[in-house]
Design a protein around this motif. Sequence first.
Motif, mmCIF file in Angstrom:
data_model
loop_
_atom_site.group_PDB
_atom_site.id
_atom_site.type_symbol
_atom_site.label_atom_id
_atom_site.label_comp_id
_atom_site.label_asym_id
_atom_site.label_seq_id
_atom_site.Cartn_x
_atom_site.Cartn_y
_atom_site.Cartn_z
ATOM 1 N N TRP A 87 -14.814 9.123 -17.199
ATOM 2 C CA TRP A 87 -13.474 8.626 -17.570
ATOM 3 C C TRP A 87 -12.413 9.438 -16.859
ATOM 4 O O TRP A 87 -12.506 10.657 -16.792
ATOM 5 C CB TRP A 87 -13.284 8.711 -19.083
ATOM 6 C CG TRP A 87 -11.972 8.145 -19.541
ATOM 7 C CD1 TRP A 87 -10.849 8.812 -19.836
ATOM 8 C CD2 TRP A 87 -11.670 6.793 -19.763
ATOM 9 N NE1 TRP A 87 -9.816 7.978 -20.233
ATOM 10 C CE2 TRP A 87 -10.326 6.695 -20.194
ATOM 11 C CE3 TRP A 87 -12.425 5.591 -19.610
ATOM 12 C CZ2 TRP A 87 -9.710 5.467 -20.517
ATOM 13 C CZ3 TRP A 87 -11.761 4.416 -19.947
ATOM 14 C CH2 TRP A 87 -10.415 4.342 -20.367
ATOM 15 N N HIS A 117 -11.501 1.612 -12.745
ATOM 16 C CA HIS A 117 -11.423 0.535 -13.751
ATOM 17 C C HIS A 117 -12.784 -0.133 -13.968
ATOM 18 O O HIS A 117 -12.880 -1.332 -14.279
ATOM 19 C CB HIS A 117 -10.364 -0.517 -13.394
ATOM 20 C CG HIS A 117 -9.016 0.055 -13.119
ATOM 21 N ND1 HIS A 117 -8.343 0.874 -14.007
ATOM 22 C CD2 HIS A 117 -8.188 -0.100 -12.040
ATOM 23 C CE1 HIS A 117 -7.175 1.192 -13.499
ATOM 24 N NE2 HIS A 117 -7.048 0.611 -12.273
ATOM 25 N N SER A 146 -16.268 -1.251 -15.583
ATOM 26 C CA SER A 146 -16.718 -1.551 -16.953
ATOM 27 C C SER A 146 -17.951 -0.728 -17.321
ATOM 28 O O SER A 146 -18.200 -0.427 -18.483
ATOM 29 C CB SER A 146 -17.016 -3.034 -17.138
ATOM 30 O OG SER A 146 -18.052 -3.439 -16.264
ATOM 31 N N THR A 155 -10.931 -1.249 -17.462
ATOM 32 C CA THR A 155 -10.648 -0.053 -18.220
ATOM 33 C C THR A 155 -9.446 0.659 -17.623
ATOM 34 O O THR A 155 -9.144 0.544 -16.440
ATOM 35 C CB THR A 155 -11.873 0.878 -18.209
ATOM 36 O OG1 THR A 155 -12.209 1.216 -16.871
ATOM 37 C CG2 THR A 155 -13.062 0.219 -18.895
ATOM 38 N N GLY A 163 -9.316 4.664 -15.806
ATOM 39 C CA GLY A 163 -10.461 4.194 -16.600
ATOM 40 C C GLY A 163 -11.720 4.892 -16.127
ATOM 41 O O GLY A 163 -11.715 6.054 -15.711
ATOM 42 N N TYR A 164 -12.874 4.142 -16.133
ATOM 43 C CA TYR A 164 -14.108 4.710 -15.621
ATOM 44 C C TYR A 164 -14.047 4.711 -14.076
ATOM 45 O O TYR A 164 -13.809 3.667 -13.457
ATOM 46 C CB TYR A 164 -15.318 3.929 -16.141
ATOM 47 C CG TYR A 164 -15.585 4.169 -17.611
ATOM 48 C CD1 TYR A 164 -16.144 5.367 -18.023
ATOM 49 C CD2 TYR A 164 -15.271 3.177 -18.538
ATOM 50 C CE1 TYR A 164 -16.381 5.589 -19.388
ATOM 51 C CE2 TYR A 164 -15.522 3.400 -19.892
ATOM 52 C CZ TYR A 164 -16.068 4.598 -20.298
ATOM 53 O OH TYR A 164 -16.302 4.825 -21.656
#
Length: 350
Positions: A273, A295, A297, A318, A278-279
């Motif tokens: 993260w 971003h 998933s 994300t 995001g990821y």
Amino acid sequence: MASNLPAPEGIENQEPPTAGAWGEWNPTEDSVRSVRGKHRVAKQRGGLARSSTVLGVGVIAAVGAGGIATAQDRPQVAISMPSLPDLVPDGSGVGITGDTVRQAEAGSEQAAGAAAKAGIIPQQSDRRADPGEVLRNRILQQADSQQAAAAAQAQAEAERVARETATQEAKDKLEAARKAAEEAKAAAEAKAAEEAKAAEEAAAAAAAKAEQERLAKLAGSYSLPTSAYTLTSHYGVAGSMWSSGYHTGLDFAAPTGTPAKAVAAGKITSAGWSGAYGYRIVLELEDGTEVWYCHLSSMSVTSGTVSPGETIGRVGATGNVTGPHLHLEVRKGGSTVDPLAWLTSKGLNV
């Protein structure tokens, strides 16, 4: 020979002595000496020589001064008077004999004949030539002179024309040579330009071929990060939604779960993260370039080495996003570069 000379002053009325009264007269140096200051001899004007005049004046002076002189006691001297044709005055006071004159005339005639043979003067057989013949000779001489002058003028004109013709021919040849040199120079320049253009085209073709070969080679080494995508936001676009004030990557909009692939061989240096990203997975290539996948998933590979085209995660939404997409960043030396240009340089058709 009787003398026509006038009697000197003082003896006009004297009678000439007779030979019987005087006997033979033999003048001596003393008896013929001139009497100074009393008697004057008149200047002779005519054909008599000065020598005859002097002799006559001496005789008259002797008679006027001392009368009849007897010279019985002196030796007799014979006196011979030259005839008039044998004495010719030459203007210098010295008598010239008739033989001398005839010799001079003969020499003059010989000289005139030689000059006539040489073409200098026309030969004349008689000194008293016909005036018409003289005029005819002069006219002929003038005609010859005019013909010679005309011939000389014609020759000079011909030489002038020849010089002008030669000069014009030289100018024409020089002009022709100049034009030929200019044409040759222009042809050489055109040929050089064509050769340079052909070489440039050949070099461009060779460069294009080399680039194609390089891209083809790279195509086997590089892969697109995902498939079934649409490019939405490009690198450098300004906006308040990005913390830096502009977009630092390239967005590939795709459905959630679409595979995210390694663009080249490398190793995973970071996976997890990352706040607004995001990821995120960070892939470091062999040359040190970093490729960020944001971003996601999900993450399939979080460490180790990967190959080109290998799936390392899935497209998601994300972090700070408005929809599912893959945010791809390319960093060199810690600074971001345009991912689209970088992928294209690797032979990929994005």
